[in-house]
Design a protein around this motif. Structure first.
Motif, PDB file in Angstrom:
ATOM      1  N   ILE A  36       0.816  -1.226  -0.023  1.00 48.96           N
ATOM      2  CA  ILE A  36       0.277  -0.036   0.157  1.00 48.96           C
ATOM      3  C   ILE A  36       1.056   1.346   0.000  1.00 48.96           C
ATOM      4  O   ILE A  36       0.340   2.396  -0.190  1.00 48.96           O
ATOM      5  CB  ILE A  36      -1.123   0.068   1.089  1.00 48.96           C
ATOM      6  CG1 ILE A  36      -0.279   0.320   2.726  1.00 48.96           C
ATOM      7  CG2 ILE A  36      -1.607  -1.040   1.195  1.00 48.96           C
ATOM      8  CD1 ILE A  36      -1.238   0.722   3.454  1.00 48.96           C
ATOM      9  N   ILE A  37       2.172   1.153   0.247  1.00 47.40           N
ATOM     10  CA  ILE A  37       2.896   2.412   0.352  1.00 47.40           C
ATOM     11  C   ILE A  37       3.011   3.067  -0.939  1.00 47.40           C
ATOM     12  O   ILE A  37       2.975   4.398  -0.936  1.00 47.40           O
ATOM     13  CB  ILE A  37       4.209   1.911   0.863  1.00 47.40           C
ATOM     14  CG1 ILE A  37       4.231   1.479   2.267  1.00 47.40           C
ATOM     15  CG2 ILE A  37       5.441   3.156   0.897  1.00 47.40           C
ATOM     16  CD1 ILE A  37       5.443   0.617   2.899  1.00 47.40           C
ATOM     17  N   PRO A  38       3.276   2.534  -1.976  1.00 50.41           N
ATOM     18  CA  PRO A  38       3.135   3.308  -3.315  1.00 50.41           C
ATOM     19  C   PRO A  38       1.873   4.108  -3.475  1.00 50.41           C
ATOM     20  O   PRO A  38       1.954   5.343  -4.055  1.00 50.41           O
ATOM     21  CB  PRO A  38       3.512   2.381  -4.426  1.00 50.41           C
ATOM     22  CG  PRO A  38       4.254   1.217  -3.873  1.00 50.41           C
ATOM     23  CD  PRO A  38       3.501   1.159  -2.248  1.00 50.41           C
ATOM     24  N   TYR A  39       0.668   3.494  -3.198  1.00 52.65           N
ATOM     25  CA  TYR A  39      -0.604   4.175  -3.250  1.00 52.65           C
ATOM     26  C   TYR A  39      -0.555   5.565  -2.313  1.00 52.65           C
ATOM     27  O   TYR A  39      -0.953   6.361  -2.660  1.00 52.65           O
ATOM     28  CB  TYR A  39      -1.634   3.114  -2.888  1.00 52.65           C
ATOM     29  CG  TYR A  39      -1.863   2.196  -3.874  1.00 52.65           C
ATOM     30  CD1 TYR A  39      -2.559   2.464  -5.167  1.00 52.65           C
ATOM     31  CD2 TYR A  39      -1.203   0.748  -3.749  1.00 52.65           C
ATOM     32  CE1 TYR A  39      -2.714   1.497  -6.113  1.00 52.65           C
ATOM     33  CE2 TYR A  39      -1.344  -0.201  -4.882  1.00 52.65           C
ATOM     34  CZ  TYR A  39      -2.017   0.160  -5.743  1.00 52.65           C
ATOM     35  OH  TYR A  39      -2.347  -0.602  -7.004  1.00 52.65           O
ATOM     36  N   ALA A  40      -0.022   5.268  -1.171  1.00 54.80           N
ATOM     37  CA  ALA A  40      -0.077   6.212  -0.168  1.00 54.80           C
ATOM     38  C   ALA A  40       0.963   7.214  -0.724  1.00 54.80           C
ATOM     39  O   ALA A  40       0.817   8.613  -0.569  1.00 54.80           O
ATOM     40  CB  ALA A  40       0.491   5.817   1.434  1.00 54.80           C
ATOM     41  N   GLN A  41       2.008   6.941  -1.191  1.00 58.15           N
ATOM     42  CA  GLN A  41       2.904   7.965  -1.812  1.00 58.15           C
ATOM     43  C   GLN A  41       2.332   8.860  -3.028  1.00 58.15           C
ATOM     44  O   GLN A  41       2.347  10.088  -3.087  1.00 58.15           O
ATOM     45  CB  GLN A  41       4.137   7.412  -2.544  1.00 58.15           C
ATOM     46  CG  GLN A  41       5.184   6.712  -1.409  1.00 58.15           C
ATOM     47  CD  GLN A  41       6.247   6.020  -2.305  1.00 58.15           C
ATOM     48  OE1 GLN A  41       6.181   5.187  -2.741  1.00 58.15           O
ATOM     49  NE2 GLN A  41       7.504   6.826  -2.024  1.00 58.15           N
ATOM     50  N   LEU A 142      -8.447   9.514   4.285  1.00 52.61           N
ATOM     51  CA  LEU A 142      -7.427   8.676   5.080  1.00 52.61           C
ATOM     52  C   LEU A 142      -6.802   7.683   4.513  1.00 52.61           C
ATOM     53  O   LEU A 142      -7.212   7.281   3.576  1.00 52.61           O
ATOM     54  CB  LEU A 142      -8.618   8.043   6.246  1.00 52.61           C
ATOM     55  CG  LEU A 142      -9.008   8.709   7.402  1.00 52.61           C
ATOM     56  CD1 LEU A 142      -9.828  10.124   6.989  1.00 52.61           C
ATOM     57  CD2 LEU A 142      -9.814   8.046   8.513  1.00 52.61           C
ATOM     58  N   ALA A 143      -5.722   7.447   4.834  1.00 48.69           N
ATOM     59  CA  ALA A 143      -4.549   6.423   4.635  1.00 48.69           C
ATOM     60  C   ALA A 143      -3.924   6.068   5.684  1.00 48.69           C
ATOM     61  O   ALA A 143      -3.714   6.967   6.393  1.00 48.69           O
ATOM     62  CB  ALA A 143      -3.761   6.825   3.275  1.00 48.69           C
ATOM     63  N   GLY A 144      -3.523   4.812   5.804  1.00 53.47           N
ATOM     64  CA  GLY A 144      -2.715   4.320   7.017  1.00 53.47           C
ATOM     65  C   GLY A 144      -2.916   2.977   7.498  1.00 53.47           C
ATOM     66  O   GLY A 144      -3.593   2.140   6.861  1.00 53.47           O
ATOM     67  N   VAL A 145      -2.249   2.663   8.855  1.00 55.28           N
ATOM     68  CA  VAL A 145      -2.377   1.222   9.372  1.00 55.28           C
ATOM     69  C   VAL A 145      -2.771   1.662  10.812  1.00 55.28           C
ATOM     70  O   VAL A 145      -2.390   2.732  11.290  1.00 55.28           O
ATOM     71  CB  VAL A 145      -0.867   0.597   9.120  1.00 55.28           C
ATOM     72  CG1 VAL A 145      -0.908   0.491   7.493  1.00 55.28           C
ATOM     73  CG2 VAL A 145       0.064   1.576   9.675  1.00 55.28           C
ATOM     74  N   THR A 146      -3.241   0.706  11.406  1.00 49.73           N
ATOM     75  CA  THR A 146      -3.971  -0.549  10.603  1.00 49.73           C
ATOM     76  C   THR A 146      -5.186  -0.177  10.541  1.00 49.73           C
ATOM     77  O   THR A 146      -5.794   0.366  11.209  1.00 49.73           O
ATOM     78  CB  THR A 146      -3.782  -1.751  11.388  1.00 49.73           C
ATOM     79  OG1 THR A 146      -4.391  -1.752  12.694  1.00 49.73           O
ATOM     80  CG2 THR A 146      -2.321  -2.151  11.484  1.00 49.73           C
ATOM     81  N   ILE A 172      -4.735   1.552   2.824  1.00 52.39           N
ATOM     82  CA  ILE A 172      -5.151   1.458   4.053  1.00 52.39           C
ATOM     83  C   ILE A 172      -4.895  -0.215   4.090  1.00 52.39           C
ATOM     84  O   ILE A 172      -5.702  -0.965   3.409  1.00 52.39           O
ATOM     85  CB  ILE A 172      -6.482   1.955   4.610  1.00 52.39           C
ATOM     86  CG1 ILE A 172      -6.715   3.396   4.491  1.00 52.39           C
ATOM     87  CG2 ILE A 172      -6.953   1.372   5.852  1.00 52.39           C
ATOM     88  CD1 ILE A 172      -7.850   3.717   4.509  1.00 52.39           C
ATOM     89  N   SER A 173      -4.318  -0.813   5.193  1.00 50.71           N
ATOM     90  CA  SER A 173      -4.354  -2.311   5.331  1.00 50.71           C
ATOM     91  C   SER A 173      -4.318  -2.433   6.688  1.00 50.71           C
ATOM     92  O   SER A 173      -4.247  -1.846   7.539  1.00 50.71           O
ATOM     93  CB  SER A 173      -3.065  -2.804   4.674  1.00 50.71           C
ATOM     94  OG  SER A 173      -3.041  -4.374   4.387  1.00 50.71           O
ATOM     95  N   ALA A 174      -4.407  -4.169   7.055  1.00 54.23           N
ATOM     96  CA  ALA A 174      -4.427  -4.543   8.126  1.00 54.23           C
ATOM     97  C   ALA A 174      -3.772  -5.918   8.282  1.00 54.23           C
ATOM     98  O   ALA A 174      -3.175  -6.393   7.272  1.00 54.23           O
ATOM     99  CB  ALA A 174      -5.879  -4.908   8.709  1.00 54.23           C
TER     100      ALA A 174
END
Length: 217
Positions: A36-41, A142-146, A172-174
């Protein structure tokens, strides 16, 4: 979407959750978060390009754990990495440790807000609500964990305060894929009670087209 009244909230993209050796890695690995990090970027880049207010959060606790409830300590120990224990990036989830800082890929730039929270939700132990109100922010992306802990807690806090929330599901992931999906499904229950379920590309498009696709409240 209006970039003037919308803020991008990046929740807990810390090394403790996203990098080898951190809390998440010791509990469940980091394969669930790296995609998910590239999407958050991409969301962060777009927000910066359009002059949006950007807020980063970090979950952390005092070195003496005085602001960490005993229930959290017990839960973290059962999960596999007790808060405050030593790890390869310093003491886990402790304020000021290397592992507690935000990953390089999403590092804050000057002028962006960074809030330290000794809570799962971003409102309870920070001045987030005051900052948003003072800056005329009525909408949050909103983006993030968890997904099931800090993101959904913050989402619900925001909804109770009247903010319109965009849940960027590909950012966003878990730990558990089934839990991630369940969290996405919860957003749109009861007439989309928690906000708009959408994706980063729709968010990016909305910044230029002044609308957003997805399931609306």
């Amino acid at each position: 979407m209006n970039s003037a009244n919308t803020a991008l909230l990046l929740i807990d993209f810390q090394r403790d959750f996203c990098a080898p050796g951190g809390y998440a890695d010791q509990c469940a690995g980091i394969e669930w978060v790296r995609p998910i990090i590239p999407y958050a970027q991409r969301a962060l880049e777009a927000a910066r390009q359009h002059g949006m207010r950007i807020i980063h959060t970090r979950e952390n606790y005092a070195p003496d754990l005085s602001d960490c409830p005993a229930t959290k300590l017990r839960c973290s120990e059962r999960a596999g990495a007790r808060y405050g224990s030593e790890g390869p990036m310093g003491r886990i989830m402790i304020r000021g440790e290397y592992g507690n800082d935000i990953i390089d890929e999403l590092a804050p730039q000057p002028g962006e807000t960074v809030l330290d929270k000794s809570s799962y939700g971003a409102f309870l132990t920070t001045p987030l609500d005051q900052i948003l109100k003072e800056n005329g922010i009525t909408h949050l992306a909103l983006a993030g964990v968890t997904a099931d802990v800090c993101v959904h807690t913050t989402l619900r806090e925001a909804a109770d305060r009247g903010y319109v929330c965009y849940y960027l599901k590909d950012a966003i992931s878990a730990f558990d894929p089934a839990v991630r999906t369940a969290c996405e499904n919860l957003v749109v229950q009861e007439g989309s009670v928690w906000g708009v379920l959408t994706e980063v590309q729709d968010f990016v498009s909305a910044l230029t087209e002044n609308h957003i696709e997805g399931t609306h409240p």
